[in-house]
Design an enzyme around this catalytic site. Sequence first.
Site, PDB file in Angstrom:
ATOM      1  N   LYS A 212      13.191  -2.857   0.565  1.00  0.00           N
ATOM      2  CA  LYS A 212      13.000  -1.842   1.925  1.00  0.00           C
ATOM      3  C   LYS A 212      14.209  -1.738   2.531  1.00  0.00           C
ATOM      4  O   LYS A 212      15.048  -2.636   2.612  1.00  0.00           O
ATOM      5  CB  LYS A 212      11.708  -2.370   2.397  1.00  0.00           C
ATOM      6  CG  LYS A 212      10.394  -2.254   1.529  1.00  0.00           C
ATOM      7  CD  LYS A 212       9.087  -2.523   1.992  1.00  0.00           C
ATOM      8  CE  LYS A 212       7.897  -2.043   1.186  1.00  0.00           C
ATOM      9  NZ  LYS A 212       6.781  -2.705   1.594  1.00  0.00           N
ATOM     10  N   ARG A 253       5.364  -8.775  -4.560  1.00  0.00           N
ATOM     11  CA  ARG A 253       5.473  -7.268  -5.184  1.00  0.00           C
ATOM     12  C   ARG A 253       6.766  -7.176  -5.019  1.00  0.00           C
ATOM     13  O   ARG A 253       7.697  -6.964  -3.965  1.00  0.00           O
ATOM     14  CB  ARG A 253       4.400  -6.435  -4.446  1.00  0.00           C
ATOM     15  CG  ARG A 253       4.663  -5.051  -4.808  1.00  0.00           C
ATOM     16  CD  ARG A 253       3.712  -4.105  -4.012  1.00  0.00           C
ATOM     17  NE  ARG A 253       3.613  -2.857  -4.587  1.00  0.00           N
ATOM     18  CZ  ARG A 253       4.441  -1.770  -4.494  1.00  0.00           C
ATOM     19  NH1 ARG A 253       5.958  -2.164  -3.733  1.00  0.00           N
ATOM     20  NH2 ARG A 253       4.461  -0.834  -5.122  1.00  0.00           N
TER      21      ARG A 253
HETATM   22  N1  HH2 Z   1       4.961  -1.334  -0.545  1.00  0.00           N
HETATM   23  C1  HH2 Z   1       5.082  -0.106  -1.265  1.00  0.00           C
HETATM   24  C2  HH2 Z   1       3.918   0.284  -2.114  1.00  0.00           C
HETATM   25  N2  HH2 Z   1       2.958  -0.361  -2.262  1.00  0.00           N
HETATM   26  N3  HH2 Z   1       1.672  -2.224  -1.678  1.00  0.00           N
HETATM   27  C3  HH2 Z   1       1.369  -3.315  -1.192  1.00  0.00           C
HETATM   28  N4  HH2 Z   1       0.379  -4.040  -1.376  1.00  0.00           N
HETATM   29  N5  HH2 Z   1       2.341  -4.132  -0.323  1.00  0.00           N
HETATM   30  C4  HH2 Z   1       3.557  -3.058  -0.185  1.00  0.00           C
HETATM   31  O1  HH2 Z   1       4.421  -3.588   0.716  1.00  0.00           O
HETATM   32  C5  HH2 Z   1       3.600  -1.861  -0.860  1.00  0.00           C
HETATM   33  C6  HH2 Z   1       2.826  -1.548  -1.699  1.00  0.00           C
HETATM   34  C7  HH2 Z   1       6.123   0.966  -1.131  1.00  0.00           C
HETATM   35  O2  HH2 Z   1       7.081   0.376  -2.030  1.00  0.00           O
HETATM   36  P1  HH2 Z   1       7.474   1.311  -3.405  1.00  0.00           P
HETATM   37  O3  HH2 Z   1       6.106   1.463  -4.278  1.00  0.00           O
HETATM   38  O4  HH2 Z   1       8.576   0.733  -4.335  1.00  0.00           O
HETATM   39  O5  HH2 Z   1       7.767   2.745  -2.785  1.00  0.00           O
HETATM   40  P2  HH2 Z   1       7.101   4.182  -2.945  1.00  0.00           P
HETATM   41  O6  HH2 Z   1       5.846   3.925  -2.031  1.00  0.00           O
HETATM   42  O7  HH2 Z   1       7.954   5.195  -2.508  1.00  0.00           O
HETATM   43  O8  HH2 Z   1       6.546   4.454  -4.189  1.00  0.00           O
END
Ligand code: HH2
Length: 271
Positions: A212, A253
Amino acid sequence: MHRPGIDRPLVMGVLNVTPDSFSDGGRYLDTPAAIAHGLEMVAEGADMVDVGGESSRPGAEPVPEEVELERVIPVIKALSPRVRVSIDTVKPAVAAAALRAGASVVNDVSSSLWEVAAAGNAGWVAVHMQGTPATMQAAPHYDDVVSEVFGFVLDRARQARAGGVPQVWVDPGIGFGKTVAHNLSLLHHLPELVAAAADAGCAGVLVGTSRKRFLGLLAAPPGSGEPLGVDERMEGSLATAALAMVAGAAVLRVHDVAVTVQAARLYGPAA
Ligand code: HH2
């Protein structure tokens, strides 16, 4: 707190079947590529794979339900016989279809889908987010970030437990409507959330710091004015995953599964 040699935190690998996720967007949009990456994370030791078909990065726009379903359902069908799968969605119909396809956890950044999880006898992750992805990083504000965020997810968790959800994790939602200072406060106070989650009958705390932006800002060379790029955030991701593990987090995660599994193994066999 984890007891060395008795249990260890679980590692949830991130699998974004999207064109626009902030870190892996566009790399696994194609179904075979997504399945292959999911299996790669299983081989690296992931305990769960979190499949998402809609980005929740700051500024992201919602995608239509049919598009999200087309992205995630074939991937869930292929992976769920091999590993526990969670569906990362805010849409009730997508969550329900994903459970029918073999997912067994609803990972819900809207914290609103516990009834879908209850109906499917599935686990549920209650995540805190201030605002929506489109606007959440514009001007995050809290009077007391720790008590507001922890209070919110614990209330939702108690409601879900009372409503029959068998397994509930709480997640402070790092980066979801939070400044760097907010994220750090939440991470430093995690042991309090771990204790309160246990009292509320939860399965534990889930933490997602992986790659992040705040990590890129904190680790940038002084005076550079630019955050480190997404591909330069593995060290920060691992450092904060370790911090969360020491605080007693139950699930990390992450995008970088192999290194995080290695760190988690320092705790001993999986719970
Ligand atoms: N962060 C993201 C997405 N889903 N779910 C939980 N439980 N906790 C988190 O911190 C979280 C999440 C954001 O990260 P990412 O999936 O890599 O990116 P994007 O939302 O751009 O797909």
